[in-house]
Structures are given as structure tokens and as C-alpha cells.
Design a protein around this motif. Structure first.
Motif, PDB file in Angstrom:
ATOM      1  N   PRO A 240       0.460  -1.147  -0.347  1.00  0.00           N
ATOM      2  CA  PRO A 240       0.069   0.326  -0.267  1.00  0.00           C
ATOM      3  C   PRO A 240       1.049   1.048  -0.038  1.00  0.00           C
ATOM      4  CG  PRO A 240      -0.071  -0.429   2.823  1.00  0.00           C
ATOM      5  CD  PRO A 240       0.957  -1.899   1.447  1.00  0.00           C
ATOM      6  N   VAL A 275       3.259  11.430  12.194  1.00  0.00           N
ATOM      7  CA  VAL A 275       4.648  11.859  12.081  1.00  0.00           C
ATOM      8  C   VAL A 275       4.771  10.514  10.879  1.00  0.00           C
ATOM      9  CG1 VAL A 275       7.085  11.963  12.294  1.00  0.00           C
ATOM     10  CG2 VAL A 275       5.277  12.744  14.017  1.00  0.00           C
ATOM     11  N   LYS A 277       6.693   9.647   6.808  1.00  0.00           N
ATOM     12  CA  LYS A 277       7.452   9.780   5.700  1.00  0.00           C
ATOM     13  C   LYS A 277       6.904   9.153   4.574  1.00  0.00           C
ATOM     14  CE  LYS A 277      12.944   9.967   8.409  1.00  0.00           C
ATOM     15  NZ  LYS A 277      13.667   9.268   8.104  1.00  0.00           N
TER      16      LYS A 277
ATOM     17  N   ILE B 255      -0.282  -1.950   6.167  1.00  0.00           N
ATOM     18  CA  ILE B 255       0.246  -3.079   6.871  1.00  0.00           C
ATOM     19  C   ILE B 255       0.703  -1.812   8.239  1.00  0.00           C
ATOM     20  CG2 ILE B 255       3.000  -3.695   6.871  1.00  0.00           C
ATOM     21  CD1 ILE B 255       2.953  -3.697   3.665  1.00  0.00           C
ATOM     22  N   ARG B 257       2.798  -2.034  11.971  1.00  0.00           N
ATOM     23  CA  ARG B 257       4.060  -2.994  12.161  1.00  0.00           C
ATOM     24  C   ARG B 257       4.276  -2.616  14.114  1.00  0.00           C
ATOM     25  NH1 ARG B 257       9.332  -1.791   8.095  1.00  0.00           N
ATOM     26  NH2 ARG B 257       8.583  -3.473   6.543  1.00  0.00           N
TER      27      ARG B 257
ATOM     28  N   GLU C 268       3.412   1.853  14.174  1.00  0.00           N
ATOM     29  CA  GLU C 268       3.942   1.853  12.359  1.00  0.00           C
ATOM     30  C   GLU C 268       2.327   1.658  11.884  1.00  0.00           C
ATOM     31  OE1 GLU C 268       8.334   3.541  11.800  1.00  0.00           O
ATOM     32  OE2 GLU C 268       7.849   1.111  11.476  1.00  0.00           O
ATOM     33  N   VAL C 269       2.235   2.203  10.819  1.00  0.00           N
ATOM     34  CA  VAL C 269       0.963   2.301  10.097  1.00  0.00           C
ATOM     35  C   VAL C 269       1.830   2.577   8.721  1.00  0.00           C
ATOM     36  CG1 VAL C 269      -1.242   2.566   8.585  1.00  0.00           C
ATOM     37  CG2 VAL C 269      -0.211   3.430  11.688  1.00  0.00           C
ATOM     38  N   LEU C 270       1.750   1.507   7.997  1.00  0.00           N
ATOM     39  CA  LEU C 270       2.890   1.846   6.402  1.00  0.00           C
ATOM     40  C   LEU C 270       0.955   1.393   5.225  1.00  0.00           C
ATOM     41  CD1 LEU C 270       4.545  -0.188   8.242  1.00  0.00           C
ATOM     42  CD2 LEU C 270       5.989  -0.245   6.373  1.00  0.00           C
ATOM     43  N   ASP C 271       1.216   2.550   4.956  1.00  0.00           N
ATOM     44  CA  ASP C 271      -0.273   2.747   4.231  1.00  0.00           C
ATOM     45  C   ASP C 271       0.235   3.539   3.054  1.00  0.00           C
ATOM     46  OD1 ASP C 271      -0.943   5.554   5.238  1.00  0.00           O
ATOM     47  OD2 ASP C 271      -2.601   4.156   6.020  1.00  0.00           O
ATOM     48  N   GLU C 272      -1.239   4.356   2.373  1.00  0.00           N
ATOM     49  CA  GLU C 272      -0.686   5.442   1.620  1.00  0.00           C
ATOM     50  C   GLU C 272      -0.460   6.424   1.507  1.00  0.00           C
ATOM     51  OE1 GLU C 272      -4.158   4.716   3.000  1.00  0.00           O
ATOM     52  OE2 GLU C 272      -5.282   6.033   2.701  1.00  0.00           O
ATOM     53  N   HIS C 273      -0.318   6.973   2.914  1.00  0.00           N
ATOM     54  CA  HIS C 273       0.362   7.616   3.382  1.00  0.00           C
ATOM     55  C   HIS C 273       1.901   7.703   3.887  1.00  0.00           C
ATOM     56  CE1 HIS C 273      -3.756   9.197   3.810  1.00  0.00           C
ATOM     57  NE2 HIS C 273      -4.047   8.403   4.394  1.00  0.00           N
ATOM     58  N   GLY C 274       2.523   6.914   3.657  1.00  0.00           N
ATOM     59  CA  GLY C 274       3.391   7.011   3.925  1.00  0.00           C
ATOM     60  C   GLY C 274       4.001   5.590   5.675  1.00  0.00           C
ATOM     61  N   VAL C 275       5.603   5.538   5.337  1.00  0.00           N
ATOM     62  CA  VAL C 275       5.546   5.058   7.032  1.00  0.00           C
ATOM     63  C   VAL C 275       5.103   6.022   7.564  1.00  0.00           C
ATOM     64  CG1 VAL C 275       6.994   4.149   7.992  1.00  0.00           C
ATOM     65  CG2 VAL C 275       6.856   3.027   5.947  1.00  0.00           C
ATOM     66  N   ARG C 276       4.059   5.831   9.180  1.00  0.00           N
ATOM     67  CA  ARG C 276       4.091   7.021   9.875  1.00  0.00           C
ATOM     68  C   ARG C 276       3.641   6.223  11.245  1.00  0.00           C
ATOM     69  NH1 ARG C 276      -2.125   7.174  10.306  1.00  0.00           N
ATOM     70  NH2 ARG C 276      -3.063   6.182   8.527  1.00  0.00           N
ATOM     71  N   LYS C 277       4.093   7.599  11.942  1.00  0.00           N
ATOM     72  CA  LYS C 277       3.336   7.279  13.252  1.00  0.00           C
ATOM     73  C   LYS C 277       1.861   7.844  14.246  1.00  0.00           C
ATOM     74  CE  LYS C 277       7.513   4.882  15.337  1.00  0.00           C
ATOM     75  NZ  LYS C 277       8.646   4.797  16.402  1.00  0.00           N
ATOM     76  N   GLU C 278       1.264   7.684  14.412  1.00  0.00           N
ATOM     77  CA  GLU C 278       0.299   8.258  14.921  1.00  0.00           C
ATOM     78  C   GLU C 278       0.224   9.195  16.384  1.00  0.00           C
ATOM     79  OE1 GLU C 278      -3.995   6.162  12.483  1.00  0.00           O
ATOM     80  OE2 GLU C 278      -2.854   6.046  15.074  1.00  0.00           O
TER      81      GLU C 278
END
Lengths: 337, 337, 337, 337
Positions: A240, A275, A277, B255, B257, C268-278
Motif C-alpha cells: 500500500p 509523523v 515519511k 500494513i 508494525r 507503525e502504519v504503512l499505508d498510502e500516506h507512507g510509513v507513519r506513527k500516529e
């Protein structure tokens, strides 16, 4: 020192990139000729890159005396035949992966290369030329993480390119041959060892279209290597977040992770999503420099008389392994090498 | 509402923590009694925690009328017997993992629990009570990441505790039973499915002492679950950086993590080693709050008449699965469930 | 040891949280009484937390003999008067920040506290009780980063709570008094020094409503401390990503960053916004544990006869400094302390 | 299209890098001549890069008819004189920063450039050509983060190069001129505004040697810009972790951070120090590609007749601002522009 005169073959997306790289980002090399069956694309590109020699016929290209080397980015099914013909014509050869589409083809390529020990042959496993992979490999080779315990590598293409993947599915050979070959190459490179067993699974989790080709949209395998290193590979087409190629090497004394976030650049965005990347979109973005580095290494080998570290044997061996993985996946069994 | 009067059994490292938690970090509960065979440790702890009732005999503890529930943190080999006895004595039971040391024991525990439907029984899979795991599970359950494709989970103990692990090796049951049970529980919890096949490998990469117990210092397995989810588990005893429990759930649409960096806290250090986060040292640090939460949930179930989501069946099933993983590892074969 | 019997005053959002914490997350303390002018909220909360003594009058609360200590979470304008009255009634006092709304009030509070050396007084600078801040402070105190060079601290409230901030603007005293006081306290705590000069700027970048109160929606100041440490503080009300409290201490030998990502948890969420921390949503989420720890420390001081490290002098001094920052901001000038 | 024939002046560390870049990493350019007063270094480099024309005299270089443009990486004190002479000789000019060592010099350079509107002049603010800075700038320009509220930028050199910095101190002009000029340029570029006031502080925290030059080893300043944006700059020479250039732009709707971790590459190391990223060592490593891009842009401007976005006015203005910052620092006062 004279520049290495390169004829670049194939002007698909990666072929175009290689041609542009050779034209302007390489030392001691010049883009001396272009070859593609699509005449209008050939003329347009050659005009733009100011290349005088233009061929729609591969045979005519390799017959040209003003070419020292060829870079093959042609369809996979043509690789072995073109490798043999170019070597026979006295040209150094760089071929994009895969070496061939069957193990038998790879063996023929291997014979052709062995028959021309004076010529440079190199296969395009570009990840080995990425600075992060090289940095990690140096550390592993220097013993910094101790004995390799687990090698884990992912190759994930973005979901947004799924239509292209579906269209290519009949010709891709499946994910182990199409994608995991890079991870197999890395596993051998980092561990210095060879697989002994493999169990492979996966399926069509989002796109049933792959099933008719005995393929999945996401697959994985667990291999035991001869040095006891555990190797877990995952290949997927539904990422994704972007183009995700990541590798972890767990050693007995340290752990390295390469690109565990496939960050596009050094910008961090803080907004309503948290936050974050943003991620690389595709292989051309992620491995931009590696694609330059690998052809530069090919050129350097020619100019200095060295042989590349990535050999035809590596190409053949990786194909053999990928085919065993593919069989294990298709049959749902544990296979030994 | 009266407080649930708990008798806590076993004052090892985790037992002590549970006792302290019950004494001071719990709502609607009181630490009413302590039980341990080591009388001096018992007295010292009971004095410190101001607990009046003290038992060196488990039988006397459960005979005590002023106890509503027991928390078992005794040696694993005693679990099933104590569970049955406590339930027979009319006490609610919280037992630390494992449920039992053999599948047969687990089945007996299951029968004992089923025979007392009016009593609360709960098993200590504390990771389910960690806020990050819960947050991720909520997202998965809400469909935010789509269908589960790959579930990957690591349990790594720090190398610096290796002597303790070696000493405990004869009794640990091996890494699949000792460590991977938590990951197996998570895999079932997150995917809502059960394993169908397993291939397991590993070995002694740094500490040959484990080989005599048919164990390794690092092991892994790849399982295909009935819903086609791929499950890759890794358990290791030689983590250089700390206590590393991490989980990744790759879904068809997103995804997650969890704890891919086992950071001790929110401090980042920038020094001659680079930019770094220091890591959790052990399970008590990493799962500090989860250990409180799980016993609180046990108490809440008692006071409200609910049944815990973690059942005796989960405990039995996880043991069964871990034993199959262990067999696959020991025999080097692919096994079906 | 008898439990410290606490009367908690004020049932706003933070007051409610303190009451709940005292009721169930504290050692050696009990929530013995509640006080709020809103009778229905008082009854509802007292019922839920099972508190028998209920007061709508602060005077009646402190007249109650069965109370050892009060926790003041009342409106800021009442703090100093209530502190003095409670101390005079022989109660230990914990007061939320600010100590008072004017420097003069703070001085009166200081006198009241000094007049009762036998009683414990503590001010609620909760950040000092956050485990990450404590961990960083320990490192600084141990000399691990060398001499402090630059102390940078941000306090950012989320934009999504802006309506509340606008409504509270007439009473907030401005961002230096309302928000930056925490950063001023941290600066003094980490550097062990006092400000010498300050230049402050800012404005209304998104919400002109603050201008009428000589406030901005985002402000900052640069201070030179007596030990030459540079101190840069930033306070904002328009954070897009959440509740952001971060601090950096650059030392001559090392650098520490606390919460440079205000991550909600370890997911950590990996989605259409990138790799991110809420991110954390508010102070109650971010400082959940710190709020428990600070009142626990207050209780521990009472039970052991210690004095808290956060003193009434700290409260007065921080207010004095914040007022100078506010003046510098309002006048657009450089001020000396 | 003919290639732009470049004469590169100065073979210090950065000069050498520029020469190498022009020789092999540039499109439509060739390294036609080299110039340095050190004859042996000149010969060695020219041999290695296969450059035929070699000059120890700048005057002879610019008299050469086969040169279209010069790239000045000479000592700062020579910049303005060489700029004027090269332009007068009809050469396009790229000059490394600073434009000149006094504001008066900058003004003379400005006049020289204005007198040759047909020639391309460009100043080497390479950060604008870093892909991460460009990516961030595009987002800001597109309004993605709303109105700029706070611009924060750090330039930190590693402690391990402190001896070089001390040796260069008499000639550096101080940290505002030597280092912060880049941050000042970025502040103007990102905010599109100009400073109105500045307060600057700092000192010698580890290395008293800088004091004799009215400089510090770490300094900072807070500026109010005409558009009300707050600008905080920090420059230091004692970074423990590497070469740290980071920038944060807080907007009313979003926040961007560029290189908040100055990571060397995409490798993460997990070892006894925790989970860490190793850092860039110096400007040549961090801005490797930016140095290529900026000269490429210079070449592209020449070949296409465009004018560079980085103008002589930018260079003069940044110098003016840096001098005011320096004065504010030296006098310990608030200054207006």
C-alpha cells in the motif's frame, strides 16, 4: 584511455533509463548506439540523446565495428540468445536480469560466457550496487554482526501498479522468478552459502488473476542454507505504501536492517496523518544510483581488465534456486536442493 | 462492590511482579495471600507488601476461605494440577503461561475449566493486553488493513541473559514452547485462523549448549494458516540490542508494525554511535503495563461475570501448535496440523 | 502505615483524572473526599469512585478532620488562596500549575508554604515525572552529554482543540504563562541555571482571536541563561499532528531528544500516506503516567517525611520568568532578568 | 549542442570535488581547464582527470579562449575580484559561497554581475539543490503546510573536525558568516521574506580558542521576519554524531522536517548501543548530489539562456544579514534590519 563504446538494447522503461545513464552519468563510457524494434521510439530517443548509430536489428548492432560492448535490456526471452551472439561477435556484455527464462537457457549462457574468457560479462543484480546494501555487506564481511542467523528480505511492488503486473503475469514466470531472484541473489551474497531446503507458500489475497499462472499476488518461502542460516523471503505485489525492498540480517552479534522504511528522501511530514515519511514509488526511484553504479562497474571492468563480482554462474544459480522455490510453491511441498 | 481477594502463588521474578501489581496497581482487587515454598522470600515479600496470610503449601492456600481467586506464577510443571485443585476449591484462576507442559496436561486443564463454568479461568498471554498490540488488533479487526497476507512475529531475548537461558534449557521445552507460544497466540488472535502446515528450522549459532535438548539458540518456522495467511515466526536468545518482541501484519490494503524498534522510552540519543534509541531490557520492562492489564481484566471478569477473551482452549491450542512446530524442527520436516 | 487521605478539589478534565488516579492507581493513598462547586458532577463522580465525603465548599473540605492532604485542580485564580487556607488548616497541599496568576500571588503562596515547614507542598510540573524526561535528566545529571549548549523545548497543542483555546484565551494569561511555563521549568531543571535575557516574538498566524489579549497562536523566545546555555522555547496552538511536547538538549559531548515524535504508541502504519506513527491527542494521553507519578511522589513525601524536588520557589520563579517573557513578547524588546 | 567548457579554479577539498564532478557527472559540460597556485596538486589532478589546460595564474585562465565558464572554489577573499575579472573576460561565473568577505565586496560583485546581463552568474548555495530540500520547498510553495510560522535550521559540524575549524577561525568570519549563511539563505527561500529583527547569543562551550575572534563554538539567533515568520538558527562546531544540517518548517497547517536524522544511508544497526542510524561525516557526503546538481543547473542556464534562481542579490543579501547577526552576537543586543 579510450571510452567504452556501448550499444544499448531495448528501450522499455528500464532500457531507457540505462541509455540515459550511459549517455550522461558514466565515466569512460559513451552511448555509441541504440537498438530497439520500435523505430519511432528508437529515433526519438536517439535524437534526444544525440546517438548517431541506430538499429532495429540486434544482429546489425553487434556486427557494428564501432561498438565495444552491449547492454541488454531486451525482453527476457531474448537474453541468452543475444548474450551468446554478442559474445561471439566479440562484444562485452551486460545483461539485465534474468539471465534466461529457463535453467537450460541459463546453462547455455554460462557456456557461452565460459567460451569467451577474454570478454567481460556481467549480470544486472543492481541491489548489490546500492550504497546501503554495499555498506551493510561490508559490515557483514568484516564480521561486525558475527555469524549469520537469519536473513530476511522483502520485495514488494506497489498496489498501484497492479494492472501492469496482471498484464505481465503470463510472461513473468511468477514472483519467485520475477521478483524474489533479487532476494535470492542477496541471500547468497550476504551469507556466502547456498540453500539446502525450501518451503514456499502464498496465494492470491487480492487479485485472483494470478492463480491461472500458478502464481500468487503475495508469496513467501523459508529456506535452510548449508551454513545453517535461516532465509525468509517475501514477495508481494500489493504494497500500500510504495516500492518496498527491505532486508534484515540477524547475526549472532549484531543486526542490520536495510531500508526498513523505503523513504523517498529525508523529508518527514507532520500532519493529520501523524509523523510520516513518504515512500519510493518504484525501482527506478529507489535504485536510481545503483543502476548507474552497476553499469559503471561493467565499464570499469572492461577498462581495467577486471572481472565483475556478479558472474554468469550467479545468474544461473539464482535461476535454479528460484525454479525450485517456484516448484515448492506450486506443489505445496518441502523441497531439497 | 467487594474487592476480589487474590492469593498469588510463586515469587520468582514474574511472580513477585504480579504480587506487587495486585498489591498496588489494581482496581477492585486486594492481595489477600501469598504462597511460595521459599519461606524467607515469602516472609520478606509479605512483610513488604503488608500481606497477612502466608502459605508455603498451595493446598492450604486454596483451602483458605478468605481467598476468592488465585494467580498462578508457579513452576510450569505444577500449573495443570494447581489449576484443577484451585477450581475444585471454588477459586477463580489466573495462570501464567504455559497452560501445561504437555498437550495431555493442557487437555486435563481444559476439562477442569469446563467442569466449572461458574468460575473464571484466564491464561496469561500478556501481549494481548499491551496497548500497542491492542491498538493494532483494533485496526485489523476494523478491516483497516484488509485481508491478512503475512503475519510475522519475533521474540528475541537479549544475549546478556544467555546464561540464565542455558541453565533453564533442560526445563524450557525448547524455544517454540518457551518463547514462540506468545507469537502463536498472536497469530491466531490477529488472523482469526488456525495453522495448516509448518516447516521449522534453526540451530545453535552461538551457544552449542542447547543442542543436547534438541533446541537451538535461534529458530524459526513458516506456517500456512487455513485462511491462507502466511505466518513467519522467529525466536532467538542472542539479541544484541535488548528484549525484542515485534510483530508485522501485512494486509492486502495496509500494513502494521508493532514495536519494530523495542525502544525503552521516548529519548533519542545523538552521540558518537549515531542517532539511536536504547532498547527494553527484558519482558518486565517491555510489558510492564500489560502485566497489570491482564490481571485487571481477570478481576473485572470476576466482578462483572464476564468470561475472559483468552480461554483455556487458546492455551491448549497454542500448546498443541507449539508441539507440532517443535516436532517439525526436531525432524526437519514439513508437518500438517 | 496508614494511607494518606486525600481530598481532591476540582472536577474538570484534569481534576477528574487526578481523582480517578488517586482512587485506583496510587500506593499508600486513598481518595477520601471530593470537592466541586458543580453538585451534580460531584455526586456522579463520587458515586462512581465510591467516595463518601463530598463538598461543594472548599472551606468545609479543609475543615474535615479525616483529610490529610488536598490536591488542588481548581481554577488557577483560586490556587494561592486555597493553598494558604489548606496549609493553615494543617493539610499537605499538592497544587496543579500555575502556582498563581500573578507574581504577587506566587510570592504569597511562597510565604504560606514557608510558614508551614512541617507540611508537604508540591507543585504539579508533571513533565518532570514522565519516565522519558526523567531518563534524560539522569543522563544530563550524570554528565553524559557534557556542558549544556542549547536547550530547545516545544509545547504544541493540536489545532483541533483551537475552539477551546480561543474560549479560554481571556483567562489563559497568554501562551508563555499557560503553556511555556512547563518548558521554563524544564529549562531550569535541566540546565540548573537561571535566565539572564529574553527576546520573544510570535503572532496570530491562523487565529486572529488571540490578538485582543496581547497573545498569539504561536510564540517563541530565545533566552541566554546565566551559565551561557542558549534556551529556545516555542509554544503553539495549531499543531496539525497532535499534542507535541518535545525537548532537545544539545550538550558539548552528546545530544538528547525527548519525544521528537509524539508517538501514541509503538504501532507503525504503512499505508498510502507512507510509513507513519500516529500521535498523542492531548496532555492526558501523553502524560498519563506522569500524572500518576507526580501525585504518588507527593504521597511518598508525606509518608516518608521527605520534601518534594519541585518546590514553591520553582513555581514562583517560573511565573516570574514567564511574565518577563510575556512582557518581552508584548513590547517586542529584549529584556534582562 | 556544444558542451560548456569549464575552467575550475581552486583544488581544495570542495574544489577537487567540483572538478571531479564536472569531469564525469555532468551533462553538456566538460572540464576544459584547471587552475591552482599549487603546481604539483594541479598537475596531479589534471593528469588524473585528463585535463590538458592547466593554469597557476587565474588571469591566464580567463584569457584562454577555449573556456566558456569558470567555477570559483578559490579562497573567499579572492571571490569578488575573480568574479569581476572573469565576467569582464566574457566568462560565465559560478562562485562558491561566500560571495565576498565584506558587504562592500558583495556590492561590488553585484555591480559586476549587473554590468554583464548577457552572462550567467550563479552562487553556490548547494542546499537548494538537495533533493530533500527541493521536495520540501515544493510542498511549501504549493501551500501544503499553510502560512509559515516557525523556520528552524541547524548547521552543525562534527567535533572531530574541530582542529581544522580552530585553525580556520581567524579567516572564517565567525559562525554566522561561515556556517549560518546557508540557513539564512534557506530561511529567505522558504519564507519568501526578509528579516526585521535579530537577537543572537552563544559562546565557547568546549573550545575557548574561538573567543579571541569574537566567535563561539556554538551560536544561535532568533529573528522576526517581515511576514511575521519566526526564524531560529543554530550553528555549532561540536556535534558528537556527525555533520548535522536539519531544517524544520512549521506551518499553520502542516510541518516539514528535513534531515532531522542526518543518516548516512538506509542502514539501521541494532547492537549493544540500541537501534541506531550512523550519520553523515561531512558536507561532501551529505550534499554529494547537491554539488552536482548546482553546477548542472549553472550549465543548463548557460545552454538554455535561463538565469539561475540563486542570484548575486541573494548572495549580497545573505551576507548583509549574516553581518547583522554577527553584530548582534558580538554586542549582545537586539538589532533591527
Amino acid at each position: 584511455m579510450n571510452k567504452v563504446r556501448i550499444g544499448s538494447v531495448g528501450l522499455g522503461r528500464l532500457g531507457l533509463r540505462h541509455a540515459e545513464n550511459i549517455a550522461s552519468r558514466m565515466q569512460n563510457a559513451e552511448l555509441a548506439a541504440l537498438c530497439d524494434v520500435d523505430k519511432s521510439k528508437l529515433e526519438e530517443t536517439a535524437d534526444r540523446l544525440e546517438v548517431r548509430r541506430r538499429f532495429t536489428s540486434f544482429e546489425e548492432l553487434i556486427a557494428c565495428k564501432d561498438i565495444d560492448a552491449v547492454v541488454l535490456v531486451s525482453p527476457s526471452a531474448l537474453h541468452t540468445k543475444q548474450i551468446a551472439a554478442a559474445l561471439a561477435a566479440g562484444k562485452h556484455v551486460f545483461s539485465e536480469k534474468p539471465l534466461g527464462v529457463t535453467v537450460e537457457e541459463c546453462r547455455q549462457a554460462e557456456k557461452a560466457v565460459e567460451a569467451h574468457p577474454d570478454l567481460v560479462f556481467m549480470l544486472g543484480f543492481m541491489r548489490r550496487f546500492d550504497e546501503s546494501y554495499q555498506y551493510a555487506h561490508d559490515k557483514v564481511a568484516a564480521g561486525e554482526i558475527g555469524r549469520p542467523v537469519l536473513f530476511r528480505s522483502y520485495s514488494q511492488d506497489p498496489e498501484k501498479f497492479i494492472q501492469g503486473a496482471i498484464a505481465f503475469a503470463p510472461h513473468s514466470g511468477g514472483q519467485f522468478l520475477d521478483m524474489a531472484v533479487h532476494d535470492i541473489d542477496l541471500a547468497r551474497w550476504f551469507t556466502g552459502s547456498e540453500p539446502e531446503t525450501v518451503y514456499a507458500i502464498g496465494g492470491c489475497y487480492a487479485h485472483p488473476e494470478f492463480a491461472q499462472y500458478q502464481d500468487g499476488d503475495n508469496v513467501s518461502c523459508l529456506m535452510k542454507f548449508k551454513n545453517d542460516c535461516m532465509v525468509f523471503l517475501f514477495a508481494g505485489r500489493t504494497a500500500p505504501h510504495g516500492y518496498n525492498v527491505e532486508t534484515e540480517i540477524i547475526g549472532a552479534k549484531g543486526i542490520l536492517r536495510i531500508a526498513s522504511v523505503p523513504q523517498k528522501n529525508l523529508v518527514e511530514v507532520l500532519d493529520e496523518h501523524g509523523v510520516r515519511k513518504e515512500c519510493s514509488e518504484n525501482f527506478l526511484e529507489r535504485f536510481d544510483t545503483a543502476y548507474v553504479n552497476e553499469v559503471q562497474e561493467f565499464v570499469n571492468c572492461i577498462t581495467t581488465g577486471r572481472k565483475p563480482a556478479v558472474t554468469v554462474y550467479d545468474g544461473k544459480r539464482v535461476s535454479e534456486i528460484a525454479y525450485v522455490c517456484k516448484s515448492a510453491f506450486e506443489q505445496g511441498v518441502l523441497l531439497k536442493f
